[in-house]
Design an enzyme around this catalytic site. Structure first.
Site: not given
Ligand code: GLY
Ligand code: MN
Ligand code: MN
Length: 475
Positions: A68, A268, A285, A296, A375, A379, A386, A415, A419, A437, A439
């Protein structure tokens, strides 16, 4: 100074007086003037659509967790942007004809409030700027009447399916009664209007994003400093999460990604529970959320403070691509320009390293780099990580990006990554198990890009030094 900004500064002063660490943002929220300004703008647009326009905005439904239990409640970003209300089961109405703002709220309930704290009720709703407020169940009648009277319903509802059906039925009744209403009313999805409002950040929003970024920078530093002593990814994630929470993040901006070695190649990566093997890079990340605004940030560093030659070569390449990509985030450049620039640098660099074969221009055109960078690289960021908003018409270069010219006041990430997971075909073993990565959070200004997370080091030598200094200070 805008009202929005001065009220926020007052809030900061109040926060600063509390006996907490200098960077603590517990409970910090944007002021009522910010939400009132957003409502006024939307109301004016609704009025411009013609008489009889009613804006209907629905709060986020609660989410079950287990048994619950319920997940910690976070308001829907669109709803919050217009109301500043963090409570569940609330409907906001903006009446274009009367120019009024009404909140339909949960009934006060002393028994329930014993568990989860005080509800807004009528008085609380009015204190949040509502001209009128009604509690459920009486509010059902108010809602029904408003939907009946409206000639045009502008619905802003992202997640409540039951409510969507209720409004749809009111606008276009099913069965025999349908002829009475279908041609008289229109139901408009107002979310794209709100998304557009959210694209350009107001100064007080940028300040709140900066706070989320600053808290997240401390989280990354804590993880790097502890890194040499950590044996499991979970400890890396916990170092960031504990730090951002201690600085006032009730929520994370998104689930933390803390992958060691080949796990850094899972974009992710959700598990964060594997051992950190000797020589591994850590890709983290992760960010906290402050006052409903996100950050981010990704950094990749050698867990024990020393890049291998292959790791370093790839890291340098990603950093070069990121720095060039950031420079593209300026007014007038189209959104995808930064991706094209970053991808070209990565493609050429991978040819130089022998990871992509052939002549550079041809290799880039073939898109071989996409295998190593699968990717998009930029964004919008704001209340949602996002964030809402259109990127413009699709661009033939790639599906992850559009043709919209950037404008001052937009906040975007940059970013790029490379990879090379373990077991990938056609790549020498020495390159495998490396995921990188980098970012940062960038504000587009009239003068060009401003890196809001620049305080967090990116240069490889600096990352090595932070890890080693952290290890030394523990001895
Ligand atoms: N942390 C998700 C992205 O970099 O879009
Ligand atoms: Mn991002
Ligand atoms: Mn990110």
């Amino acid at each position: 100074m805008s009202r929005c900004l001065s009220a926020l500064l007052l809030a900061s002063v109040l926060t600063a007086q509390m006996p907490v660490a200098p960077l603590a943002y517990h409970g910090l929220r944007l002021p009522g003037a910010f939400f009132a300004g957003n409502r006024a703008k939307l109301l004016a647009m609704a009025q411009a659509m013609g008489p009889g326009t009613l804006v209907v905005v629905k709060s986020m439904p609660t989410q079950p967790s287990s048994g619950d239990g319920e997940r910690l409640y976070r308001q829907d970003s669109d709803f919050y942007y217009l109301t500043g209300v963090e409570e569940e089961h609330v409907v906001a109405l903006l009446d274009g004809d009367k120019g009024t703002y009404t909140l339909l709220v949960q009934a006060r309930d002393p028994k329930r409030e014993t568990y989860t704290g005080q509800r807004l009720g009528v008085a609380g709703a009015k204190a949040r700027g509502a001209d009128d407020a009604v509690e459920f169940p009486a509010a059902e009648k108010v809602l029904g009447e408003a939907l009946k009277q409206a000639r045009r319903i502008l619905l802003i509802n992202n997640f409540d399916d039951d409510f969507r059906m209720k409004v749809l039925d009111a606008a276009y009744p099913r069965g025999a009664a349908r002829w009475k209403s279908g041609y008289e009313k229109s139901l408009v999805d107002g979310r794209s209007i709100l998304a557009e409002m959210r694209v350009i950040k107001q100064p007080c929003e940028v300040e709140m994003i900066q706070r989320a970024v600053d808290a997240s920078i401390e989280g990354h530093l804590a993880a790097m400093r502890g890194s040499a002593a950590f044996t499991n990814e979970g400890q890396v994630a916990a170092a960031l999460e504990g730090t951002v929470r201690s600085l006032g993040a009730r929520f994370l901006s998104y689930e933390t990604i803390a992958g060691a070695g080949s796990n850094g190649c899972v974009l992710h990566y959700p598990f964060n529970d594997q051992p950190i093997l000797p020589g591994a890079l850590i890709l983290m990340d992760a960010s906290g959320e402050i006052g409903y605004y996100t950050s981010d940030i990704t950094r990749t560093w050698p867990a024990k403070g020393q890049f291998s030659p292959e790791q370093r070569a790839l890291y340098d390449l990603v950093l070069k691509a990121q720095e060039a990509g950031i420079q593209e985030l300026r007014p007038g450049n189209i959104h995808i320009a930064s991706f094209m620039t970053a991808a070209r640098i990565i493609s050429d660099g991978l040819v130089d390293l022998g990871l992509i074969q052939g002549e550079k221009a041809e290799a880039f055109k073939r898109g071989d780099w996409n295998k190593f960078l699968p990717h998009g690289v930029s964004h919008y960021l704001g209340m949602d990580v996002h964030d809402a908003g259109s990127y413009g018409a699709p661009h033939p270069f790639h599906k992850h990006g559009g043709s919209r010219p950037l404008e001052a006041g937009m906040v975007l990430t940059m970013e790029p990554g490379i990879y090379i997971p373990k077991g990938i075909e056609g790549v020498e073993a020495r390159w495998q198990g490396i995921g990188i990565r980098i970012e940062d959070v960038i504000l587009v200004t009239p003068e060009g890009p401003r890196n809001l997370s620049a305080r967090l080091p990116r240069k490889p030598e600096e990352l090595e030094r932070i890890v080693r200094d952290g290890a030394r200070s523990r001895r």
